[in-house]
Design an enzyme around this catalytic site. Structure first.
Site, PDB file in Angstrom:
ATOM      1  N   HIS A  34     -13.543  -6.586   4.923  1.00 57.32           N
ATOM      2  CA  HIS A  34     -11.628  -6.226   4.072  1.00 57.32           C
ATOM      3  C   HIS A  34     -12.306  -7.256   3.583  1.00 57.32           C
ATOM      4  O   HIS A  34     -10.549  -7.698   3.362  1.00 57.32           O
ATOM      5  CB  HIS A  34     -10.780  -6.212   5.520  1.00 57.32           C
ATOM      6  CG  HIS A  34      -9.451  -5.568   4.225  1.00 57.32           C
ATOM      7  ND1 HIS A  34      -8.163  -5.463   4.831  1.00 57.32           N
ATOM      8  CD2 HIS A  34      -9.632  -4.629   2.842  1.00 57.32           C
ATOM      9  CE1 HIS A  34      -7.761  -4.734   3.596  1.00 57.32           C
ATOM     10  NE2 HIS A  34      -8.783  -4.629   2.665  1.00 57.32           N
ATOM     11  N   HIS A  70       0.616  -3.033  -5.815  1.00 53.93           N
ATOM     12  CA  HIS A  70      -0.165  -2.407  -6.002  1.00 53.93           C
ATOM     13  C   HIS A  70       0.828  -1.436  -4.793  1.00 53.93           C
ATOM     14  O   HIS A  70       0.929  -1.742  -4.524  1.00 53.93           O
ATOM     15  CB  HIS A  70      -0.859  -2.853  -4.683  1.00 53.93           C
ATOM     16  CG  HIS A  70      -1.635  -1.760  -3.887  1.00 53.93           C
ATOM     17  ND1 HIS A  70      -2.915  -2.201  -4.128  1.00 53.93           N
ATOM     18  CD2 HIS A  70      -2.189  -1.976  -2.247  1.00 53.93           C
ATOM     19  CE1 HIS A  70      -3.574  -0.728  -3.150  1.00 53.93           C
ATOM     20  NE2 HIS A  70      -2.757  -0.970  -2.236  1.00 53.93           N
ATOM     21  N   TYR A  97     -12.109   4.362  -5.537  1.00 51.07           N
ATOM     22  CA  TYR A  97     -12.960   4.693  -4.370  1.00 51.07           C
ATOM     23  C   TYR A  97     -14.095   5.762  -4.403  1.00 51.07           C
ATOM     24  O   TYR A  97     -13.885   6.615  -4.711  1.00 51.07           O
ATOM     25  CB  TYR A  97     -11.651   5.447  -3.411  1.00 51.07           C
ATOM     26  CG  TYR A  97     -10.627   4.387  -3.051  1.00 51.07           C
ATOM     27  CD1 TYR A  97     -10.591   3.279  -2.198  1.00 51.07           C
ATOM     28  CD2 TYR A  97      -9.765   4.097  -3.921  1.00 51.07           C
ATOM     29  CE1 TYR A  97      -9.979   2.306  -2.024  1.00 51.07           C
ATOM     30  CE2 TYR A  97      -8.971   2.807  -4.005  1.00 51.07           C
ATOM     31  CZ  TYR A  97      -9.136   2.239  -2.035  1.00 51.07           C
ATOM     32  OH  TYR A  97      -7.820   1.370  -2.057  1.00 51.07           O
ATOM     33  N   HIS A 118      -9.833  -1.704   8.341  1.00 47.45           N
ATOM     34  CA  HIS A 118     -11.357  -1.308   6.616  1.00 47.45           C
ATOM     35  C   HIS A 118     -12.172  -1.752   7.274  1.00 47.45           C
ATOM     36  O   HIS A 118     -13.287  -1.045   6.922  1.00 47.45           O
ATOM     37  CB  HIS A 118     -10.228  -2.153   5.624  1.00 47.45           C
ATOM     38  CG  HIS A 118      -9.340  -2.114   5.171  1.00 47.45           C
ATOM     39  ND1 HIS A 118      -8.184  -2.625   5.489  1.00 47.45           N
ATOM     40  CD2 HIS A 118      -9.326  -1.434   4.164  1.00 47.45           C
ATOM     41  CE1 HIS A 118      -6.974  -1.857   4.266  1.00 47.45           C
ATOM     42  NE2 HIS A 118      -8.055  -0.720   3.645  1.00 47.45           N
ATOM     43  N   HIS A 162      -9.010  -4.105  -3.107  1.00 47.75           N
ATOM     44  CA  HIS A 162      -9.002  -3.461  -3.990  1.00 47.75           C
ATOM     45  C   HIS A 162     -10.004  -3.556  -5.766  1.00 47.75           C
ATOM     46  O   HIS A 162      -9.756  -3.076  -6.816  1.00 47.75           O
ATOM     47  CB  HIS A 162      -7.547  -2.671  -3.755  1.00 47.75           C
ATOM     48  CG  HIS A 162      -7.060  -3.193  -3.671  1.00 47.75           C
ATOM     49  ND1 HIS A 162      -5.523  -3.597  -4.665  1.00 47.75           N
ATOM     50  CD2 HIS A 162      -5.955  -3.892  -2.948  1.00 47.75           C
ATOM     51  CE1 HIS A 162      -4.653  -4.229  -4.703  1.00 47.75           C
ATOM     52  NE2 HIS A 162      -4.905  -4.636  -3.457  1.00 47.75           N
ATOM     53  N   CYS A 196      -4.350  -0.375 -10.416  1.00 53.30           N
ATOM     54  CA  CYS A 196      -3.810  -1.109  -9.371  1.00 53.30           C
ATOM     55  C   CYS A 196      -2.802  -2.031  -9.755  1.00 53.30           C
ATOM     56  O   CYS A 196      -3.547  -2.800 -10.709  1.00 53.30           O
ATOM     57  CB  CYS A 196      -4.772  -1.692  -8.727  1.00 53.30           C
ATOM     58  SG  CYS A 196      -4.428  -3.171  -7.619  1.00 53.30           S
ATOM     59  N   TYR A 255     -15.173  -1.010   3.356  1.00 58.68           N
ATOM     60  CA  TYR A 255     -16.292   0.662   2.590  1.00 58.68           C
ATOM     61  C   TYR A 255     -17.666   0.904   2.681  1.00 58.68           C
ATOM     62  O   TYR A 255     -17.542   1.484   2.347  1.00 58.68           O
ATOM     63  CB  TYR A 255     -15.289   1.444   1.679  1.00 58.68           C
ATOM     64  CG  TYR A 255     -13.403   1.605   1.633  1.00 58.68           C
ATOM     65  CD1 TYR A 255     -13.086   1.691   2.569  1.00 58.68           C
ATOM     66  CD2 TYR A 255     -12.968   0.730   0.894  1.00 58.68           C
ATOM     67  CE1 TYR A 255     -11.583   1.939   2.503  1.00 58.68           C
ATOM     68  CE2 TYR A 255     -11.691   0.716   0.277  1.00 58.68           C
ATOM     69  CZ  TYR A 255     -11.143   0.711   1.666  1.00 58.68           C
ATOM     70  OH  TYR A 255      -9.688   1.127   1.764  1.00 58.68           O
ATOM     71  N   ARG A 305     -17.719  -1.248  -1.646  1.00 66.64           N
ATOM     72  CA  ARG A 305     -16.441  -2.632  -2.325  1.00 66.64           C
ATOM     73  C   ARG A 305     -16.666  -3.580  -2.622  1.00 66.64           C
ATOM     74  O   ARG A 305     -16.413  -3.856  -0.961  1.00 66.64           O
ATOM     75  CB  ARG A 305     -15.273  -2.117  -2.358  1.00 66.64           C
ATOM     76  CG  ARG A 305     -14.121  -2.078  -3.632  1.00 66.64           C
ATOM     77  CD  ARG A 305     -12.888  -1.999  -3.367  1.00 66.64           C
ATOM     78  NE  ARG A 305     -11.968  -2.495  -2.018  1.00 66.64           N
ATOM     79  CZ  ARG A 305     -11.452  -2.096  -1.687  1.00 66.64           C
ATOM     80  NH1 ARG A 305     -10.453  -0.941  -1.891  1.00 66.64           N
ATOM     81  NH2 ARG A 305     -10.995  -2.650  -0.558  1.00 66.64           N
TER      82      ARG A 305
HETATM   83 ZN    ZN Z   1      -4.647  -1.552  -5.596  1.00 69.74          ZN
END
Ligand code: ZN
Length: 479
Positions: free
Chosen positions: A126, A261, A229, A106, A191, A249, A171, A187
């Site tokens: 990450h 997930h 994303y 990541h 997630h 998610c 990201y 982000r």
């Molecule tokens: Zn997720």
């Protein structure tokens, strides 16, 4: 013993010696198609971008190398000389390899050159995780987001660490505006986190606090969290354009097959950030409240629904009228955690409506393969050109596909690289790309830890003497 007449065996020895010398000479000057052989994991991707930039006759490239650290190389187009790769920093995620043998990619690098010529690398993130304190816009993760800068302008040989961006970032996407301001978009965690930007007005030496603009939140109707994303780039004037897809998610034990997930993503969205006002608007110039929730996104920014099909987000670019064109990867859910193979599809705005949606590569040989890539629009020829990586039966191929303004589909034009049994990790197009060097590609061979890196353009891969490209020692290659 001296002898006037050389014996047959002496002559043979001499011949062997001469031929050995020529072998060594050949080796030192033999050119190879790759520029390095020490890429690790998914060493490049579309989303961490730009991964490279062309300026003043030189293409600068970055990728993830040993210990998942960022590496930077440079190619001088006129002299055809390579420099590097040089390591630009240390990633927390390298510890995962030591502890668990796990390669977490990541934190692969994002590269940007500021108006003073300093090269910035954002990498390693990450989500950082709770041991670094509370995350105001998200949760979860491992590995701090970091920022390195070159010690001297346009010189990749030495780097220093700048502790000035949020450690929670994942990201990274770096954008320089016309006035030199730098926006770092990422982000803010793992997630289940918001997307934010941080702005620098001093060439990346300091950044204002993160501003959340796209919200992750628990849903009321199902046991899942909204997640996103994004892929962002500079638009017209002061604008940043953003394309994104939706990640449902699922909570632990929920969702399809109770797996929690999984990489389930759907649909395609588009919006614009005006950096002058700090406000969002949609394609119809309606203002959008910040941070954007799923309800707002659905009502104001939807480009296309993909139904039961799953997505993997791609890129967006404007044409000379300022109309956006968008790539999105779409595939069937085949019951795997990652969904099935996804093909690159193409949408565009015609001034009134979203159009398109067809796959770019229509070949019937695309069996069980993803296609991934990015595109550019040539305003003089009105052509859109994709550079796509995919597998053609057993071969990995990188090829161009073009579409004239009014054509209904893309045509395959030119193969830039074909390698047996290869799959690819591929970047977005290099910023301000020279035609000889449009994108950076890692060749992944099944069962091999290390990958070769290629710099590809209209003439195929840019070559390098083997002596510079072959970095790993044979002992490392065997690992
Ligand atoms: Zn997720």
């Amino acid at each position: 013993m001296y002898s006037k007449t050389a014996t047959w065996s002496q002559l043979t020895s001499l011949l062997v010696l001469v031929s050995l010398c020529s072998v060594f000479k050949a080796n030192s000057t033999t050119k190879v198609d790759y520029f390095s052989d020490n890429a690790l994991g998914n060493s490049v991707a579309i989303i961490q971008h730009p991964a490279g930039e062309y300026i003043n006759g030189v293409t600068y490239v970055s990728y993830q190398g040993p210990e998942v650290a960022p590496y930077v190389a440079a190619y001088h187009h006129k002299t055809q000389e390579w420099r590097g790769p040089f390591k630009a920093g240390d990633s927390d995620l390298g510890q995962l390899i030591i502890d668990k043998g796990k390669v977490d990619s990541h934190g692969k690098p994002t590269l940007l050159i500021d108006d003073l010529g300093y090269i910035h690398i954002f990498y390693g993130g990450h989500g950082a995780g709770t041991k670094y304190g509370p995350n105001p816009y998200g949760r979860g993760g491992l590995g701090r987001n970091k920022h390195s800068v070159s010690k001297r302008p346009y010189d990749i040989s030495e780097w220093q660490s700048l502790d000035n961006v949020s450690i929670f970032g994942t990201y990274n996407q770096a954008i320089k505006m016309d006035n030199g301001d730098i926006y770092l978009i990422y982000r803010h965690g793992a997630h289940r986190s918001d997307w934010v930007y941080q702005k620098s007005t001093d060439h990346g030496r300091s950044f204002a606090p993160a501003v959340p603009f796209l919200k992750s939140k628990a849903r009321a109707d199902i046991k899942a969290t909204d997640s996103w994303y994004i892929w962002a780039t500079k638009g017209q004037g002061d604008d940043i354009i953003l394309t994104y897809d939706y990640h449902v998610c699922w909570f632990r034990g929920e969702g399809p097959r109770g797996r929690g997930h999984i990489t389930q993503r759907h649909d395609l969205y588009y919006m614009i950030l005006d950096t002058k006002t700090g406000k969002l608007r949609n394609i119809n110039n309606q203002p959008i409240a910040m941070p954007v929730t799923k309800e707002i996104a659905d009502n104001q920014t939807l480009v296309a629904r993909t139904g039961k099909d799953w997505t993997f987000n791609g890129s967006a670019h404007l044409d000379d009228q300022g109309f956006p064109h968008i790539a999105i990867n779409i595939g069937k859910d085949l019951g795997q955690n990652t969904g099935g193979p996804k093909q690159t599809h193409y949408y565009f705005w015609d001034g009134t409506n979203w159009q398109g949606g067809e796959p770019v590569n229509l070949s019937s040989n695309l069996v069980n393969t993803d296609t991934r890539g990015d595109f550019f629009i040539d305003s003089s020829t009105k052509q859109t050109t994709f550079l796509l990586g995919y597998q053609d039966k057993q071969d990995g191929v990188i090829a161009t596909f073009t579409r004239k303004n009014n054509a209904s589909s893309f045509e395959k034009k030119q193969e830039l690289l074909r390698r047996p049994d290869a799959s690819w990790a591929i970047t977005s197009l290099i910023k301000n790309a020279h035609p000889e060097a449009r994108l950076i590609v890692a060749e992944k061979l099944t069962g091999q830890k290390w990958h070769k890196m290629y710099l590809l353009g209209d003439k195929g891969p840019i070559q390098r003497p083997m002596s510079g490209a072959k970095i790993l020692k044979s002992t490392e290659l065997a690992q």
